[in-house]
Design a protein around this motif. Structure first.
Motif, PDB file in Angstrom:
ATOM      1  N   GLU A   1      29.580   1.982 -46.234  1.00 32.91           N
ATOM      2  CA  GLU A   1      29.152   3.387 -46.187  1.00 32.91           C
ATOM      3  C   GLU A   1      27.714   3.466 -45.688  1.00 32.91           C
ATOM      4  O   GLU A   1      26.908   2.555 -45.917  1.00 32.91           O
ATOM      5  N   ILE A   2      27.403   4.570 -45.008  1.00 28.50           N
ATOM      6  CA  ILE A   2      26.042   4.792 -44.503  1.00 28.50           C
ATOM      7  C   ILE A   2      25.588   6.186 -44.935  1.00 28.50           C
ATOM      8  O   ILE A   2      26.318   7.171 -44.758  1.00 28.50           O
ATOM      9  N   PHE A   3      24.385   6.243 -45.508  1.00 25.68           N
ATOM     10  CA  PHE A   3      23.815   7.487 -46.025  1.00 25.68           C
ATOM     11  C   PHE A   3      22.495   7.780 -45.317  1.00 25.68           C
ATOM     12  O   PHE A   3      21.738   6.858 -45.012  1.00 25.68           O
ATOM     13  N   PHE A   4      22.210   9.074 -45.100  1.00 25.58           N
ATOM     14  CA  PHE A   4      20.923   9.492 -44.552  1.00 25.58           C
ATOM     15  C   PHE A   4      20.076  10.028 -45.695  1.00 25.58           C
ATOM     16  O   PHE A   4      20.526  10.856 -46.496  1.00 25.58           O
ATOM     17  N   LEU A   5      18.824   9.562 -45.767  1.00 18.81           N
ATOM     18  CA  LEU A   5      17.957   9.826 -46.907  1.00 18.81           C
ATOM     19  C   LEU A   5      16.574  10.267 -46.434  1.00 18.81           C
ATOM     20  O   LEU A   5      16.270  10.215 -45.243  1.00 18.81           O
ATOM     21  N   PRO A   6      15.709  10.697 -47.347  1.00 21.35           N
ATOM     22  CA  PRO A   6      14.402  11.226 -46.938  1.00 21.35           C
ATOM     23  C   PRO A   6      13.442  10.179 -46.389  1.00 21.35           C
ATOM     24  O   PRO A   6      13.588   8.971 -46.591  1.00 21.35           O
ATOM     25  N   ALA A   7      12.436  10.673 -45.690  1.00 18.63           N
ATOM     26  CA  ALA A   7      11.236   9.929 -45.301  1.00 18.63           C
ATOM     27  C   ALA A   7      10.097  10.946 -45.223  1.00 18.63           C
ATOM     28  O   ALA A   7      10.331  12.147 -45.108  1.00 18.63           O
TER      29      ALA A   7
END
Length: 339
Positions: free
Chosen positions: A203-209
């Motif tokens: 699985e691939i998740f997009f998260l903050p920066a």
């Protein structure tokens, strides 16, 4: 981060209209943080939810560029070069691995699928690449591209041109930009805390920066920025993208029980008055690793491009010194570590 290059392109979306203030996300994707409604957009620009923007005016850029660098003598006299291992054999390996290609570009293989992060494998506008590649760009043939944001040293059109038919897992509002570089690339956009829809065992998740977007004088923060988690049944990998230090690391660390390997930036931090809202220094990276509960750190974002005032070798020297009690693995370019 490369500011005000002499290349112009446009990036716009129906999501982002002047005068609007609302939250946006990809309604077709799963959001994994229950209390997160979406990314806030104001006057057509994505907002940094963890503090002020790192973006700079032309005057601020010129002030920095024409100011004296107190480390200039050390920088001019240093002899520092990243080692490059010519290693095309890694492309035929069957095991899961992470291979550094320089700066923020990693080739990550999971279940036989090749994932390339922040593809900048040539010379972006105004900056020369200081290292060779371990193999030809055309040999990579990535299945997936993960692009944390749109700055030229993380998204390079000359690299993207080589990746026909790859699937790019992108921040919100980046598809038009990427497809303008290579129309064969398939894209999927996510907001923070969203899971991409891929038919894989991982699985691939997009998260903050804590960062920002700019490729032209007219597209400031029109495209989102962020970081990524790649999660298999056994391991959790974190790619921080380009970021300053902020509370987002603690938020990510609370969401994922532990992170086995984190690829964290340690360079392009001086002068601090200019860079602190853009890039972490080694001390920040160490704090971030604690927030994330990281088991192993792979440093990145140093030595490949000369983007700031500190000597090229300083980030590695400092991080090795302050991280003696930590599990840190510096990779040569072309070197791989098994996942």
């Amino acid at each position: 981060m490369i500011l005000f290059p002499a290349v112009f392109s446009s990036c716009s979306s129906k999501l982002l209209n002047k005068g609007e203030s609302r939250v946006v996300k990809n309604s077709k994707l799963k959001t994994i943080k229950k209390d997160f409604e979406g990314n806030r957009v104001k006057d057509g620009e994505f907002q940094n939810l963890y503090g002020g923007s790192g973006r700079k005016s032309l005057w601020e850029v010129l002030k920095w560029k024409f100011s004296a660098n107190p480390q200039k003598e050390i920088k001019d006299s240093e002899e520092y070069n990243l080692k490059v291992i010519k290693n095309s054999a890694v492309l035929k390996e069957k095991e899961d691995y992470i291979c550094w290609l320089g700066h923020a570009s990693f080739l990550i293989q999971i279940d036989g699928k090749k994932i390339l992060t922040d593809p900048c494998l040539t010379n972006p506008p105004t900056v020369d690449r200081l290292t060779e590649l371990p193999f030809k760009i055309e040999e990579i043939e990535p299945d997936y591209l993960l692009i944390s944001h749109g700055h030229y040293d993380h998204l390079d059109s000359d690299s993207i041109e080589k990746f026909d038919n790859s699937m790019a897992l992108l921040p919100l509002n980046m598809s038009k930009l990427v497809k303008g570089m290579n129309s064969t690339i398939k894209t999927q956009e996510a907001g923070w805390y969203q899971q991409y829809d891929i038919d894989e065992q991982f699985e691939i998740f997009f998260l903050p920066a804590y960062h920002w977007h700019k490729r032209t004088p007219f597209d400031t923060d029109k495209v989102l920025w962020g970081s990524y988690i790649i999660q298999t049944k056994e391991k959790t990998l974190y790619f921080a993208g380009d970021t300053a230090y902020s509370k987002h690391f603690k938020d990510i660390g609370e969401l994922f029980d532990s992170i086995d390997i984190a690829m964290l930036p340690i360079g392009a931090y001086s002068p601090r008055y200019f860079m602190k809202d853009n890039h972490m220094n080694p001390q920040d990276a160490l704090k971030a690793s604690k927030d994330l509960k990281v088991k192993k750190i792979i440093p990145m974002h140093f030595g490949t491009f000369d983007l700031s005032d500190e000597p090229l070798g300083e980030p590695e020297q400092i991080f090795r010194d302050i991280g003696k009690e930590e599990n840190i693995e510096f990779l040569d370019i072309g070197e791989r570590v098994l996942v």
